[in-house]
Design an enzyme around this catalytic site. Structure first.
Site, PDB file in Angstrom:
ATOM      1  N   SER A 114       1.004  -1.266  -0.005  1.00 49.47           N
ATOM      2  CA  SER A 114      -0.103   0.011  -0.148  1.00 49.47           C
ATOM      3  C   SER A 114       0.814   1.275   0.076  1.00 49.47           C
ATOM      4  O   SER A 114       2.214   1.178   0.490  1.00 49.47           O
ATOM      5  CB  SER A 114      -0.767  -0.086   1.460  1.00 49.47           C
ATOM      6  OG  SER A 114      -1.419   1.438   1.400  1.00 49.47           O
ATOM      7  N   TYR A 133      -2.030  -0.948  10.468  1.00 51.13           N
ATOM      8  CA  TYR A 133      -2.243  -1.375   8.928  1.00 51.13           C
ATOM      9  C   TYR A 133      -0.762  -0.919   8.228  1.00 51.13           C
ATOM     10  O   TYR A 133      -0.283  -1.792   7.350  1.00 51.13           O
ATOM     11  CB  TYR A 133      -3.443  -0.731   8.604  1.00 51.13           C
ATOM     12  CG  TYR A 133      -3.671  -0.739   6.843  1.00 51.13           C
ATOM     13  CD1 TYR A 133      -4.133  -2.022   6.430  1.00 51.13           C
ATOM     14  CD2 TYR A 133      -3.312   0.327   6.088  1.00 51.13           C
ATOM     15  CE1 TYR A 133      -4.358  -2.049   5.197  1.00 51.13           C
ATOM     16  CE2 TYR A 133      -3.613  -0.114   4.589  1.00 51.13           C
ATOM     17  CZ  TYR A 133      -3.827  -1.180   4.092  1.00 51.13           C
ATOM     18  OH  TYR A 133      -3.982  -1.193   2.798  1.00 51.13           O
TER      19      TYR A 133
HETATM   20  N1  LIG Z   1      -8.671  -0.306  -1.298  1.00 52.52           N
HETATM   21  C1  LIG Z   1      -7.785   0.644  -0.913  1.00 52.52           C
HETATM   22  O1  LIG Z   1      -7.786   1.944  -0.803  1.00 52.52           O
HETATM   23  C2  LIG Z   1      -6.284   0.218  -0.788  1.00 52.52           C
HETATM   24  C3  LIG Z   1      -5.337   0.775  -0.832  1.00 52.52           C
HETATM   25  C4  LIG Z   1      -3.983   0.110  -0.476  1.00 52.52           C
HETATM   26  C5  LIG Z   1      -3.970  -1.163  -0.517  1.00 52.52           C
HETATM   27  N2  LIG Z   1      -4.853  -1.819  -0.482  1.00 52.52           N
HETATM   28  C6  LIG Z   1      -4.617  -3.329  -0.208  1.00 52.52           C
HETATM   29  O2  LIG Z   1      -5.405  -3.946  -1.362  1.00 52.52           O
HETATM   30  C7  LIG Z   1      -5.710  -5.330  -1.126  1.00 52.52           C
HETATM   31  C8  LIG Z   1      -7.272  -5.810  -1.446  1.00 52.52           C
HETATM   32  O3  LIG Z   1      -8.109  -5.017  -0.514  1.00 52.52           O
HETATM   33  P1  LIG Z   1      -9.380  -4.143  -1.353  1.00 52.52           P
HETATM   34  O4  LIG Z   1      -9.116  -2.899  -1.409  1.00 52.52           O
HETATM   35  O5  LIG Z   1      -9.569  -5.162  -2.533  1.00 52.52           O
HETATM   36  O6  LIG Z   1     -10.312  -4.695  -0.353  1.00 52.52           O
HETATM   37  P2  LIG Z   1     -11.413  -5.671  -0.126  1.00 52.52           P
HETATM   38  O7  LIG Z   1     -12.576  -5.582  -1.282  1.00 52.52           O
HETATM   39  O8  LIG Z   1     -11.980  -5.378   1.311  1.00 52.52           O
HETATM   40  O9  LIG Z   1     -10.885  -7.257  -0.328  1.00 52.52           O
HETATM   41  C9  LIG Z   1      -9.988  -7.616   0.548  1.00 52.52           C
HETATM   42  C10 LIG Z   1     -10.148  -9.254   0.501  1.00 52.52           C
HETATM   43  O10 LIG Z   1      -9.349  -9.807   1.371  1.00 52.52           O
HETATM   44  C11 LIG Z   1     -10.109 -10.839   1.891  1.00 52.52           C
HETATM   45  N3  LIG Z   1      -9.757 -10.971   3.288  1.00 52.52           N
HETATM   46  C12 LIG Z   1      -9.858 -10.083   4.296  1.00 52.52           C
HETATM   47  N4  LIG Z   1      -9.434 -10.814   5.534  1.00 52.52           N
HETATM   48  C13 LIG Z   1      -9.354 -12.050   5.376  1.00 52.52           C
HETATM   49  C14 LIG Z   1      -8.748 -13.032   6.029  1.00 52.52           C
HETATM   50  N5  LIG Z   1      -8.758 -12.895   7.284  1.00 52.52           N
HETATM   51  N6  LIG Z   1      -8.635 -14.336   5.390  1.00 52.52           N
HETATM   52  C15 LIG Z   1      -8.772 -14.544   3.927  1.00 52.52           C
HETATM   53  N7  LIG Z   1      -9.098 -13.434   3.275  1.00 52.52           N
HETATM   54  C16 LIG Z   1      -9.419 -12.215   3.802  1.00 52.52           C
HETATM   55  C17 LIG Z   1     -11.712 -10.419   1.696  1.00 52.52           C
HETATM   56  O11 LIG Z   1     -12.549 -11.617   1.530  1.00 52.52           O
HETATM   57  P3  LIG Z   1     -13.242 -12.035   3.115  1.00 52.52           P
HETATM   58  O12 LIG Z   1     -13.904 -11.037   3.677  1.00 52.52           O
HETATM   59  O13 LIG Z   1     -14.468 -12.951   2.222  1.00 52.52           O
HETATM   60  O14 LIG Z   1     -12.255 -12.805   3.631  1.00 52.52           O
HETATM   61  C18 LIG Z   1     -11.450  -9.739   0.372  1.00 52.52           C
HETATM   62  O15 LIG Z   1     -11.618 -10.819  -0.591  1.00 52.52           O
HETATM   63  C19 LIG Z   1      -5.439  -5.417   0.619  1.00 52.52           C
HETATM   64  O16 LIG Z   1      -4.130  -6.186   1.019  1.00 52.52           O
HETATM   65  C20 LIG Z   1      -5.379  -3.934   0.868  1.00 52.52           C
HETATM   66  O17 LIG Z   1      -4.661  -3.831   1.869  1.00 52.52           O
HETATM   67  C21 LIG Z   1      -6.376  -1.579  -0.531  1.00 52.52           C
END
Ligand SMILES: NC(=O)c1ccc[n+]([C@@H]2O[C@H](COP(=O)([O-])OP(=O)(O)OC[C@H]3O[C@@H](n4cnc5c(N)ncnc54)[C@H](OP(=O)(O)O)[C@@H]3O)[C@@H](O)[C@H]2O)c1
Length: 266
Positions: A145, A158
Site C-alpha cells: 500500500s 495497518y
Molecule cells: N482499497 C484501497 O484503498 C487499498 C489501498 C492500498 C492497499 N490496499 C490493499 O489491497 C488489498 C485488497 O483490498 P481491497 O481494497 O480490494 O479490499 P476488499 O474488497 O475488502 O478485499 C479484501 C479481500 O481480502 C479478503 N480477506 C480479508 N481478510 C481475510 C482473512 N482474514 N482471510 C482471508 N481473506 C481475507 C476479503 O474476503 P473475505 O472478507 O471473504 O475474507 C476480500 O476478498 C489489501 O491487501 C489492501 O490492504 C487497498
C-alpha cells in the site's frame, strides 16, 4: 514474466472474492491462467469462480479460508498438494484495515490484522517459493500500500503491516535474482473497494490496480506504486519529508476519519 508465458499456468490469488483481488483474478483468467482463489466468504468465492469459468473457460478452485489463523497457510499448501496443484504465480492480496487509536484498540484485533496482512504473506511465500525456485520459474506479487511509505497515525498497525510487506518483498527480490522467479511488491493508493468507500480525489479503480499488477509482472522492479499521483506521493513521503512532517500530514487525514465515524476507536 511475458504475456505468452502466462497461458496454461496456475495462479493463487488471496482475497479474490471482491475488490482488487477479484480484478486481478479476472485479468489472469482472461490470459488463460488457471486459478486458486482464497478468502473467508465461500459463497462469494463460488460466485467469482463461476463467473470466471463461464467468461474465460479456465478452471478455478475455491479455498474458503481465514488467513489470520495460524495454521491457514500450511492448510492451503496441504490442500494444493492434495489436489496435485503446482503454483506458478502467487498473489498475496488479502488484507484488512482498521482505523483507530492504538490506546483504544483490542490487542487481539491488532494481532489478527498483522496475521492476515503480514504473517500470512511471509508464510505463504516461504511455503510456495521453494518449488518455484526448483522449477526455475514463477512469480510472487505481494500487495502492499502507499501507506507502507509513511507513518500513519490512527492507521498505525495497518501502515506498519504494509511496510513489512514492502520491505520483505524488496529483500526477497534480491534473494531470488537469477532463480527465474519474479518477485515484486505492488502498492495501491486509495482505491474504490469495500475497504475504502470514502470520497477521495484521484481515487483509483480495482481494474486499474490489476493492470498495474500485470505490468509489474512484466517489469523488473522490486516495487511498483499504482498510479502516477500515488507514485509521486509515496516518493515525497518516504524520501523528501522528515518522518514528523509525514506523520502530521497522514495523521490529519486519518484523524478526520475518526471524527467522521464515532463507531471507530475514538
Ligand atoms: N482499497 C484501497 O484503498 C487499498 C489501498 C492500498 C492497499 N490496499 C490493499 O489491497 C488489498 C485488497 O483490498 P481491497 O481494497 O480490494 O479490499 P476488499 O474488497 O475488502 O478485499 C479484501 C479481500 O481480502 C479478503 N480477506 C480479508 N481478510 C481475510 C482473512 N482474514 N482471510 C482471508 N481473506 C481475507 C476479503 O474476503 P473475505 O472478507 O471473504 O475474507 C476480500 O476478498 C489489501 O491487501 C489492501 O490492504 C487497498
Amino acid at each position: 514474466m511475458k504475456a505468452k508465458e502466462l497461458s496454461n499456468r496456475t495462479a493463487l490469488v488471496t482475497g479474490a472474492g471482491t475488490g482488487i483481488g477479484a480484478a486481478i483474478a479476472e485479468r489472469l483468467a482472461a490470459r488463460g491462467v488457471r486459478l486458486v482463489i482464497v478468502a473467508r466468504d465461500a459463497a462469494r468465492l463460488e460466485g467469482v469462480a463461476e463467473r470466471l469459468h463461464a467468461q474465460h473457460q479456465v478452471d478455478v478452485l475455491t479455498v474458503p479460508l481465514d488467513l489470520s489463523l495460524r495454521d491457514a497457510p500450511a492448510h492451503l499448501a496441504a490442500q494444493l498438494k492434495a489436489t496435485g496443484t503446482e503454483l506458478d504465480i502467487l498473489i498475496n492480496n488479502a488484507g484488512a484495515a482498521q482505523v483507530g487509536r492504538i490506546a483504544k484498540a483490542d490487542p487481539a484485533d491488532l494481532r489478527a490484522l498483522i496475521d492476515v496482512n503480514a504473517t500470512a504473506v511471509a508464510e505463504t511465500t516461504a511455503l510456495f517459493l521453494p518449488a518455484m525456485v526448483a522449477r526455475g520459474r514463477g512469480a510472487i506479487v505481494n500487495i502492499a500500500s502507499t501507506a507502507a511509505y509513511a507513518p500513519a497515525p490512527y492507521n498505525a498497525v495497518y501502515a506498519a503491516s504494509k511496510a513489512f510487506v514492502l520491505s520483505f518483498t524488496q529483500s526477497l527480490w534480491l534473494e531470488t535474482r537469477g532463480t527465474g522467479v519474479r518477485v515484486v511488491a505492488v502498492s495501491p493508493g486509495a482505491t474504490e473497494t469495500a475497504m475504502n468507500t470514502r470520497h477521495i480525489p484521484g481515487k483509483r479503480q480495482p481494474e486499474q490496480v490489476a493492470d498495474t499488477v500485470m505490468a509489474a509482472l512484466r517489469s523488473r522492479a522490486p516495487a511498483v506504486v499504482d498510479g502516477r499521483l500515488n507514485t509521486v506521493q509515496a516518493f515525497a513521503f518516504s524520501r523528501l519529508m522528515p518522518a514528523r512532517t509525514a506523520a502530521r500530514i497522514t495523521g490529519r487525514f486519518f484523524g478526520r476519519q475518526l471524527d467522521q465515524d464515532p463507531s471507530r476507536h475514538n
